[in-house]
Enzyme design. Structure first.
Site, PDB file in Angstrom:
ATOM      1  CE1 TYR A   1      -4.146   1.206  -0.596  1.00 55.14           C
ATOM      2  CE2 TYR A   1      -3.769   2.834   0.844  1.00 55.14           C
ATOM      3  CZ  TYR A   1      -4.618   2.909  -0.204  1.00 55.14           C
ATOM      4  OH  TYR A   1      -5.480   3.314   0.442  1.00 55.14           O
TER       5      TYR A   1
ATOM      6  NE  ARG B   1      -9.489  12.205  -3.433  1.00 57.25           N
ATOM      7  CZ  ARG B   1      -7.764  11.703  -2.231  1.00 57.25           C
ATOM      8  NH1 ARG B   1      -6.816  11.638  -2.351  1.00 57.25           N
ATOM      9  NH2 ARG B   1      -7.495  10.727  -0.950  1.00 57.25           N
TER      10      ARG B   1
ATOM     11  CE  LYS C   1      -7.467   2.941   1.860  1.00 61.63           C
ATOM     12  NZ  LYS C   1      -8.438   4.089   2.248  1.00 61.63           N
TER      13      LYS C   1
ATOM     14  CD  GLU D   1      -9.715   4.022  -0.856  1.00 61.70           C
ATOM     15  OE1 GLU D   1      -8.609   4.625  -0.446  1.00 61.70           O
ATOM     16  OE2 GLU D   1      -9.799   4.012   0.232  1.00 61.70           O
ATOM     17  CG  ASP D   2      -8.110   7.291  -3.118  1.00 62.01           C
ATOM     18  OD1 ASP D   2      -7.976   7.873  -2.264  1.00 62.01           O
ATOM     19  OD2 ASP D   2      -6.657   7.067  -3.803  1.00 62.01           O
TER      20      ASP D   2
ATOM     21  CG  ASP E   1     -10.498   8.678  -0.133  1.00 55.08           C
ATOM     22  OD1 ASP E   1      -9.559   8.116   0.110  1.00 55.08           O
ATOM     23  OD2 ASP E   1     -11.004   8.073  -0.952  1.00 55.08           O
TER      24      ASP E   1
ATOM     25  CG  ASN F   1      -0.902   8.597   1.741  1.00 59.08           C
ATOM     26  OD1 ASN F   1      -1.721   9.254   0.709  1.00 59.08           O
ATOM     27  ND2 ASN F   1      -0.969   8.846   2.900  1.00 59.08           N
TER      28      ASN F   1
END
Length: 565
Positions: free
Chosen positions: A104, A157, A175, A246-247, A270, A418
């Site tokens: 990850y 993203r 994940k 996610e993202d 997020d 990150n």
């Protein structure tokens, strides 16, 4: 759970020969017993030696160490995952602290950027917009039939790297690997999904090897209708599934969460997962500094959905500690690229407008310009906590950190962006600029800092401390929704596990070697909160603990018996 007892329960398998060896969930490789090799037509397909999983782990780890770049190691581990999932998770369990940054963050970011180059084997579902009328068929095509946890992204993203198109699939895969490695969710129950709605990244569109739909991203009503079709298909196929967003880009993340959180069991890691782990870390850091969260003044750099989600969770905890909503909000200062969010700024998003400071209350501030910069906020508000979720490196400058320390003897500084290349400040610099006084937690992994002969462990404020426990708690309790109360319970359970808050020394967050027990503890508190809030059936604590253990998958080989379809 008794590993030896669990390993004695046989599985009845209809597959044999090369097909069995190609099934990652069932393949044992060289660990198939003599009886199994005879029963499943494996003789001659494997080397003669029959090995234990420990011997396989030793070989795999030696091979892992022979690769010299993190990306090569990532590719190698993914190859094991696609070949023998039990071995993959046993290897991770044996070397979790070393391998988590490989599977990850930060390495997964580079893997997403180069997804179409390093692609070896299909994993998960790629649901492309041109095939939107066949989503039900795609879900039926999934190799896993009893899916209980889905992680889905649209790739817009990815970490701090922006639009990666279908390269974002690396995030759901990573994940879900942590759901299993940290939270014990069986890999047989997990499904990574990417919604391929095109990409606006010219590097991807012009790349002859790019494997996604070569089209600018769809937006607006078309996008929302496509997501709705996907959600409805998921509800038809797996009505009790836990779905993690996610993202997704800021413009979609909060609206999607608001639209669906009361319609199915879902959350956005997020926004809510980051908020929960940050809140847990802050509660622990406040205790370690001899105060409570309600006493802190907190400045954020980054006022997107993640930053605002964290702020709202902090406000909820401050209210739980006795402040009014108004009092709590006056302690939160949100700074984005235009400066401090105030009630005079135009074009704020709905979730930002609740976190503005009243410009009239700032009349006595001394600022360098009309726009109020981060340094202005630090000079005038005297924050005790500084949180970075900007995705922009180096913005916690020496001047800002030293100014903060001049007003706060024990500052709490959390550069959470990150991967590592996007961090607002390096922990080593923060420790040096504050003469060793700062409590530091980062979003990416960093080695301990040595300062004047003393070792300062740097806690990684990693969502992996939170979301696996949430998933385990949802599965164990049968929760129908993920509520704010469940997330708050996860934060408090994480804070209770802090070595620094508990013992007065050590890291702010537990060692990764203890993360499975931390996930169990979080799962119990999440499940209890689900029961209190009426989204799960009431049971005794003993029954709940048994359900958690029953749902906690362990990477062991079970004996196989032959059956037919």
């Amino acid at each position: 759970m008794d590993l030896e007892h669990e390993s004695k329960r046989p599985l009845y398998i209809p597959y044999a020969g090369p097909i069995l060896l190609e099934f990652p969930l069932l393949n044992k490789g060289s660990a198939f017993s003599e009886e199994e090799r005879n029963t499943f037509n494996l003789n001659g397909l494997l080397p003669e030696a029959i090995e234990t999983i420990e011997e396989q782990v030793e070989r795999a780890y030696r091979q892992f160490c022979d690769f010299h770049s993190a990306t090569e190691q990532h590719i190698y581990l993914r190859n094991i995952q696609d070949t023998n999932e039990t071995l993959f998770y046993r290897l991770l369990r044996s070397h979790l602290s070393e391998m988590m940054p490989i599977i990850y963050t930060p390495t997964v970011g580079e893997a997403c950027e180069h997804f179409s180059y390093i692609y070896r084997r299909a994993r998960g579902l790629f649901i492309a917009y041109p095939n939107r009328d066949r989503i039900d068929d795609m879900l039926q095509n999934a190799t896993k039939q009893n899916v209980k946890v889905i992680v889905v992204t649209d790739g817009e993203r990815i970490l701090g790297l922006g639009d990666q198109g279908i390269g974002g699939m690396g995030i759901p895969i990573g994940k879900l690997s942590l759901y299993t490695a940290c939270g014990g969710i069986s890999p047989a129950y997990t499904l990574p999904v990417v919604l391929d709605v095109g990409t606006n990244n010219p590097q991807r569109l012009n790349d002859p090897l790019y494997m996604g739909w070569r089209h600018p991203r769809i937006t607006g009503d078309e996008y929302n209708a496509f997501v709705e079709e996907f959600i409805q298909a998921v509800k038809r196929r797996w009505p009790d599934v836990l779905l993690q967003f996610e993202d997704f880009a800021q413009k979609n993340a909060m609206p999607l969460l608001s639209r669906y959180r009361d319609r199915l069991c879902c959350f956005n890691d997020d926004i809510q997962g980051t908020a929960a782990v940050t809140l847990g870390s802050l509660i622990a850091a406040s205790h370690a500094a001899g105060s409570r969260l309600r006493d802190q003044t907190i400045t954020f750099l980054g006022a997107g959905s993640a930053g605002c989600g964290i702020a709202e969770q902090i406000i909820a905890q401050m209210i739980a500690e006795g402040l009014s909503d108004e009092e709590a909000r006056t302690r939160i200062f949100m700074v984005d690229r235009f400066g401090l969010l105030t009630d005079r700024l135009p074009n704020l998003l709905d979730f930002q407008s609740r976190l503005v400071q009243k410009r009239q209350a700032l009349a006595g501030w001394q600022t360098e310009s009309e726009g109020i910069s981060l340094l202005d906020v630090v000079r005038n508000a005297h924050p005790t906590v500084l949180i970075g979720v900007s995705g922009q490196p180096g913005l916690f400058s020496e001047a800002i950190v030293r100014e903060m320390h001049s007003h706060c003897p024990r500052p709490i500084i959390m550069p959470l962006s990150n991967p590592t290349s996007r961090v607002e400040a390096r922990p080593e610099d923060i420790i040096n600029w504050t003469d060793g006084a700062a409590l530091v937690a980062s979003g990416s992994p960093f080695e301990p800092v040595l300062y004047q002969g003393e070792r300062y462990p740097i806690a990684q404020c990693n969502n992996a401390y939170i979301f696996p426990g949430i998933g385990l708690g949802v599965l164990a309790s049968g929760a129908r929704r993920v509520t704010d109360g469940m997330l708050m319970a996860a934060s408090r359970a994480l804070a209770d596990s802090s070595p620094l808050a508990r013992d007065g020394h050590g890291s702010l967050l537990p060692d990764l070697k203890d993360i499975q027990q931390v996930s169990r503890d979080i799962a119990f508190q999440v499940a209890k909160a689900a029961q209190r809030q009426g989204v799960a059936v009431q049971t005794s604590d003993e029954a709940l603990l048994q359900a958690i253990e029953h749902n906690f998958w362990l990477p062991i080989y079970r004996s196989y018996k032959r059956t037919s379809f």
